[in-house]
Every structure is written in structure tokens, then in C-alpha cells.
Design a protein around this motif. Structure first.
Motif, short mmCIF file in Angstrom:
data_model
loop_
_atom_site.label_atom_id
_atom_site.label_comp_id
_atom_site.label_asym_id
_atom_site.label_seq_id
_atom_site.Cartn_x
_atom_site.Cartn_y
_atom_site.Cartn_z
N ARG A 124 -10.79 2.93 2.32
CA ARG A 124 -10.25 4.13 2.98
C ARG A 124 -10.75 4.23 4.41
NH1 ARG A 124 -11.78 6.80 -2.01
NH2 ARG A 124 -13.73 7.33 -1.04
N ARG A 125 -9.93 4.82 5.25
CA ARG A 125 -10.35 5.07 6.65
C ARG A 125 -11.36 6.19 6.68
NH1 ARG A 125 -7.40 2.61 10.77
NH2 ARG A 125 -5.46 1.73 10.06
N ARG B 270 -9.42 -3.10 8.24
CA ARG B 270 -10.01 -2.19 7.25
C ARG B 270 -11.39 -2.66 6.80
NH1 ARG B 270 -6.64 1.89 5.01
NH2 ARG B 270 -5.02 2.16 6.56
N ARG C 221 -7.17 0.13 -6.64
CA ARG C 221 -6.30 -0.21 -5.50
C ARG C 221 -7.17 -0.49 -4.28
NH1 ARG C 221 -1.10 0.48 -5.47
NH2 ARG C 221 -1.15 0.88 -3.23
N ASN D 251 0.84 -1.19 0.00
CA ASN D 251 0.00 0.00 0.00
C ASN D 251 0.88 1.25 0.00
OD1 ASN D 251 -2.06 1.83 0.33
ND2 ASN D 251 -2.18 1.55 2.54
N TRP E 265 0.15 -4.13 4.16
CA TRP E 265 -0.95 -4.66 4.97
C TRP E 265 -0.77 -6.16 5.08
CZ3 TRP E 265 -6.16 -2.44 2.75
CH2 TRP E 265 -6.15 -1.04 2.85
N ASP F 88 -6.52 -0.05 -1.15
CA ASP F 88 -6.52 1.02 -0.14
C ASP F 88 -7.47 2.15 -0.51
OD1 ASP F 88 -4.31 1.22 -2.13
OD2 ASP F 88 -4.09 3.21 -1.30
N GLU F 89 -7.80 2.32 -1.80
CA GLU F 89 -8.78 3.34 -2.20
C GLU F 89 -10.18 2.88 -1.85
OE1 GLU F 89 -6.58 5.24 -6.12
OE2 GLU F 89 -7.76 3.40 -6.36
#
Length: 195
Positions: free
Chosen positions: A194-195, A109, A188, A96, A101, A190-191
């Protein structure tokens, strides 16, 4: 579509093909009434139901992967993060942007995303399983309804590619990749998470 798929995975293809072949055998016997055509017609009546039985008994890797995907999607709808985690490989890694991760970070997540979003009415389509030098991979589309405190998306289609680690009795996800489409502008993980 391969012979393996027809013989072991797709009854909607196998049964009509077997009926067609048996029809030809019976028609040949009806026209010629020879010992050979009679034996072929009887052999078809015996062998074809056995082939359908074998298809229901034999479970291919593609069927195992599909069943596991269905369980993961059902767990997401139910908000059962523990079940999702059970299907992720222990050595899962996702790069990431300089950060890595592991399985615990991914599960965290997913749990945060499912806390924000309620996912319902999921269906899986366009399911494909392939095997290449990277191992067993699946790609599919998931269409679902998503709602949160701030927004509601009645129909949200997304496309995914997963890498798999298969053993005799388990299927574990080793890689997760969203596929960019006109409806989901992310490629991706992580997109998406997202947090």
C-alpha cells in the motif's frame, strides 16, 4: 521426495543412502568373498563419490529458483531495489482491481515500501518448487524483522507464491502472490504494498 531431488538437489539424503548401500556391498563381500561381491564393493567406492561430485556440479531448475529467491530476499534486506528489479521479468503484469501494474509500477511500490520499512534478519523456509500448466512456481515462507518510524515487528512471518520464467542462464519473476495466513491477513499484492 523424488529421485531427482535425492540425486541432484539434496546431499543430506544422497550421502547417507550411498553410505548405506556401500555398507551392504562391503558386508556382502565380507560374508561371501566372491568375485561379484568384491566388484560391487569396489564399484561402490568408485561410483558413489562420483555421484556426489555430479550432484555438486549439476544445478537443477529448483536450485536456480531457490538461489534467485535467496538473492531477492538479500536485496530486500539491503534495500537494493535495483537488484530486486533485475530479477523481475520485463513483461511482469499484476491486475490491481481494474488497474494494471507493470514492472516499473511494481518496482516503484517496492521502493516506497522499503523507504517506510527497514527489513532485517530474514530467513526463508518451507521452500517448494513445482511445475504445472502455468509453468514453474515456487512457494515459501519468509520470516523477518520489520521496523519503521511508527512500529516494530520483531518476528513477521509471511508466505509467498511466485511464478517464474526460466531461460538457460536467468530466472525472472513473472507473478507474485502473497498467501493469507494467520500472521499475514493479505492475499493481494496491492494490500501488502500500500502507498
Amino acid at each position: 521426495m523424488s529421485i531427482k531431488t535425492i540425486l541432484f538437489e539434496n546431499p543430506y539424503m544422497l550421502v547417507p543412502i550411498l553410505f548405506g548401500i556401500e555398507f551392504i556391498f562391503v558386508a556382502a563381500w565380507n560374508l561371501r568373498r566372491t568375485r561379484l561381491t568384491g566388484r560391487l564393493a569396489v564399484a561402490g567406492l568408485i561410483l558413489f563419490p562420483l555421484m556426489v561430485l555430479v550432484q555438486t556440479i549439476v544445478v537443477t531448475d529448483a536450485e536456480r529458483v531457490r538461489a534467485t529467491c535467496d538473492r531477492v530476499v538479500r536485496a530486500v534486506v539491503e534495500g537494493d531495489v535495483r537488484s530486486v528489479a533485475n530479477h523481475i521479468a520485463g513483461d511482469f503484469r499484476y491486475e490491481n482491481r481494474g488497474d494494471t501494474w507493470d514492472k516499473a509500477a511494481l518496482v516503484d511500490r517496492i521502493e516506497q515500501a522499503l523507504t517506510r520499512w527497514d527489513v532485517s534478519n530474514c530467513s526463508v523456509s518451507q521452500f517448494e518448487v513445482t511445475e504445472d500448466d502455468r509453468g514453474v512456481r515456487s512457494s515459501f515462507q519468509v520470516t523477518c524483522r520489520m521496523s519503521s518510524m511508527d512500529a516494530s515487528i520483531p518476528t513477521f512471518p509471511s508466505r509467498w507464491e511466485l511464478g517464474w520464467q526460466l531461460t538457460d542462464d536467468t530466472c525472472h519473476i513473472t507473478e507474485i502472490k502473497p498467501i493469507r495466513t494467520q500472521w499475514m491477513p493479505y492475499d493481494r499484492l496491492d494490500e501488502v504494498l500500500r502507498r
